[in-house]
Write an enzyme that holds these catalytic residues in place. Structure first.
Site, PDB file in Angstrom:
ATOM      1  CG  ASN A   1      -1.989  -1.063   1.142  1.00 29.95           C
ATOM      2  OD1 ASN A   1      -2.493  -1.351   0.068  1.00 29.95           O
ATOM      3  ND2 ASN A   1      -2.334  -1.646   2.271  1.00 29.95           N
TER       4      ASN A   1
ATOM      5  CG  HIS B   1      -7.800  -0.191   1.021  1.00 29.73           C
ATOM      6  ND1 HIS B   1      -6.495   0.205   1.272  1.00 29.73           N
ATOM      7  CD2 HIS B   1      -7.792  -1.547   1.153  1.00 29.73           C
ATOM      8  CE1 HIS B   1      -5.746  -0.849   1.550  1.00 29.73           C
ATOM      9  NE2 HIS B   1      -6.511  -1.920   1.471  1.00 29.73           N
TER      10      HIS B   1
ATOM     11  CB  CYS C   1      -6.879  -5.517  -2.048  1.00 27.54           C
ATOM     12  SG  CYS C   1      -7.520  -4.880  -0.485  1.00 27.54           S
ATOM     13  CG  HIS C   2      -7.314  -9.384   2.444  1.00 28.47           C
ATOM     14  ND1 HIS C   2      -6.088  -9.699   2.978  1.00 28.47           N
ATOM     15  CD2 HIS C   2      -7.756  -8.338   3.169  1.00 28.47           C
ATOM     16  CE1 HIS C   2      -5.808  -8.889   3.986  1.00 28.47           C
ATOM     17  NE2 HIS C   2      -6.817  -8.063   4.115  1.00 28.47           N
TER      18      HIS C   2
END
Length: 466
Positions: free
Chosen positions: A157, A216, A179-180
């Site tokens: 990130n 995000h 990304c999870h």
């Protein structure tokens, strides 16, 4: 690498940040569980001893019960040595140290600005970007020199900015960011299905979602389970738990610094009618500061956590101690699936399976009302030798203004980093949704934070900062 029946052998993976005491161990575990791929993992890290320790740990995994494939791990002296001949490159680095991150996260608090994470947007995310982008520029140019055909998988990130930096430095690079966060929202809907319909053990992969946004701050514009539209059920679920919140195994506990009781997620659904698909700690940072992050007390009311850097220092101490035990053979390595999809993505690119999942890639039309070339997060189709973004359709107008502003700011900060232009960087910083300060105060905060990380910003002209 070579194909032998339904297996692929002699794969070379270069791991940049290979001294990691978290992500690297997770990769080792996931690789060991895959019975149809094998090869070598070259570990490169500026902390050579950490990479050497991970090589020792990794080379013992073949003896661990449950290991299905054997990988050779080796620490390299140079990034070129790691990259030469690589089929895949994994990037998972900490840009600078927790000392700099402490400034990113906590200096803004003196100005009334609170950040739950501070690594993607907000003042912390943009100052982190200033030191991260030049690192990714170097990595991209090294990939261009030593393994231009390799697939590059980024976990670092600020995700969007890192992937954009790779493509800016080397436009032909084959890179994507993983990304999870979306997975957690699928797990939440699995919990919803169990509660409402009694369907137990729903695999999150069976909940089919259309993903669009930026990392995000991703949103689901549709969600189905076995042909059933989940939006009506989610609306009732969000209303039921709007005040109380609901947690899952991945969400932490109340008053934990990683708490996530979905109240921010439910509030955003109530506002806009679409499912915000990240954890509350991240989502809050993309919204105006007075919505969820005005004070620690407001954060507590919304039932998510502010993660102090002191926690990360303490966690690092514990992981260093664990590393020492693993190296000495005082603790056995435990094979645990991470829930990440990096290894599955590798298998799909090798033609061993097919996969559709969310990734971060430059916009070639998959998010048609965001700028072309900007890095966006949507689903992509992984098949043999290709990763093709899936057209997610236009971002709904209800949420478009929020996402477009973030996307624009991230484009500005990348350009500022490549141009080494701190004044341009400040324009993005001052425009951030959390920096609700008079311009002189915003400038004061920016200068203080930049000077606190100056050791990693020698490529910029810091002469006018005070």
């Amino acid at each position: 690498m070579k194909y032998v029946g339904k297996k692929v052998e002699d794969i070379k993976i270069a791991y940049i940040g290979g001294g990691s005491r978290g992500w690297a161990w997770g990769l080792m575990s996931d690789l060991a569980k895959a019975d149809d791929i094998s090869g070598t993992v070259a570990l490169y890290d500026i902390d050579k001893e950490a990479a050497k320790n991970n090589a020792i740990i990794g080379n013992r995994i073949g003896d661990v019960e449950g290991c299905k494939s054997v990988w050779k791990y080796e620490a390299t002296d140079t990034i070129g040595e790691a990259l030469t001949g690589a089929d895949f490159v994994i990037i998972s680095i900490l840009p600078a140290t927790f000392k700099e991150m402490e400034s990113d996260v906590h200096v803004p608090e003196k100005y009334g600005i609170y950040q739950a994470v501070g690594d993607t947007v907000g003042p912390g995310g943009y100052v982190r970007a200033l030191r991260t982008v030049p690192m990714f520029e170097e990595i991209a140019l090294a990939v261009k020199e030593y393994c231009p055909e390799a697939w590059v998988i980024n976990y670092t990130n600020p995700m969007t900015i890192c992937v954009k930096a790779l493509y800016t430095a080397f436009p032909e690079i084959k890179a994507f960011g993983c990304c999870h966060e979306v997975f957690g929202t699928q797990l939440l809907m699995a919990k919803m299905l169990e509660e409402n319909l009694g369907i137990e053990k729903v695999n999150r992969e069976d909940i089919k979602v259309n993903v669009v946004g930026v990392n995000h701050f991703t949103w689901l514009t549709s969600a189905y389970y076995q042909g059933m539209d989940l939006f009506p059920m989610y609306k009732e679920f969000a209303q039921k738990y709007y005040y109380e919140g609901v947690t899952t195994d991945f969400g932490g506990h109340l008053n934990d610094c990683f708490s996530c009781w979905q109240r921010v997620k439910f509030d955003l659904f109530k506002r806009y009618g679409y499912i915000a698909a990240a954890g509350d700690r991240h989502l809050a940072e993309f919204c105006p500061g007075d919505w969820y992050l005005q004070s620690p007390e407001q954060v507590e009311d919304w039932k998510f956590g502010l993660t102090p850097v002191s926690w990360r220092w303490n966690d690092l101490s514990e992981r260093l101690a664990k590393s020492e035990r693993l190296v000495k053979g005082e603790e056995e390595f435990e094979l645990k699936p991470t829930g990440e999809e990096g290894v599955e993505q590798i298998r799909a690119i090798l033609g061993l399976r097919t996969l559709v999942t969310n990734v971060n890639m430059p916009n070639v039309g998959q998010a048609p009302n965001l700028p072309m070339g900007a890095v966006v997060e949507t689903n992509a189709s992984f098949t043999c030798g290709t990763v093709t973004p899936v057209n997610a359709g236009p971002i709904p107008m209800e949420i478009y203004p929020l996402i477009a502003k973030i996307c624009g700011n991230q484009e500005i900060i990348v350009k500022a980093c490549f141009d080494r232009d701190l004044e341009l960087a400040f324009s993005a910083f001052a425009n951030d949704q959390l920096v609700r300060l008079p311009l002189p105060k915003a400038r004061e905060l920016f200068n203080e934070m930049v000077l606190n990380t100056k050791e990693y910003l020698t490529m910029y002209d810091l002469g006018d900062l005070k």
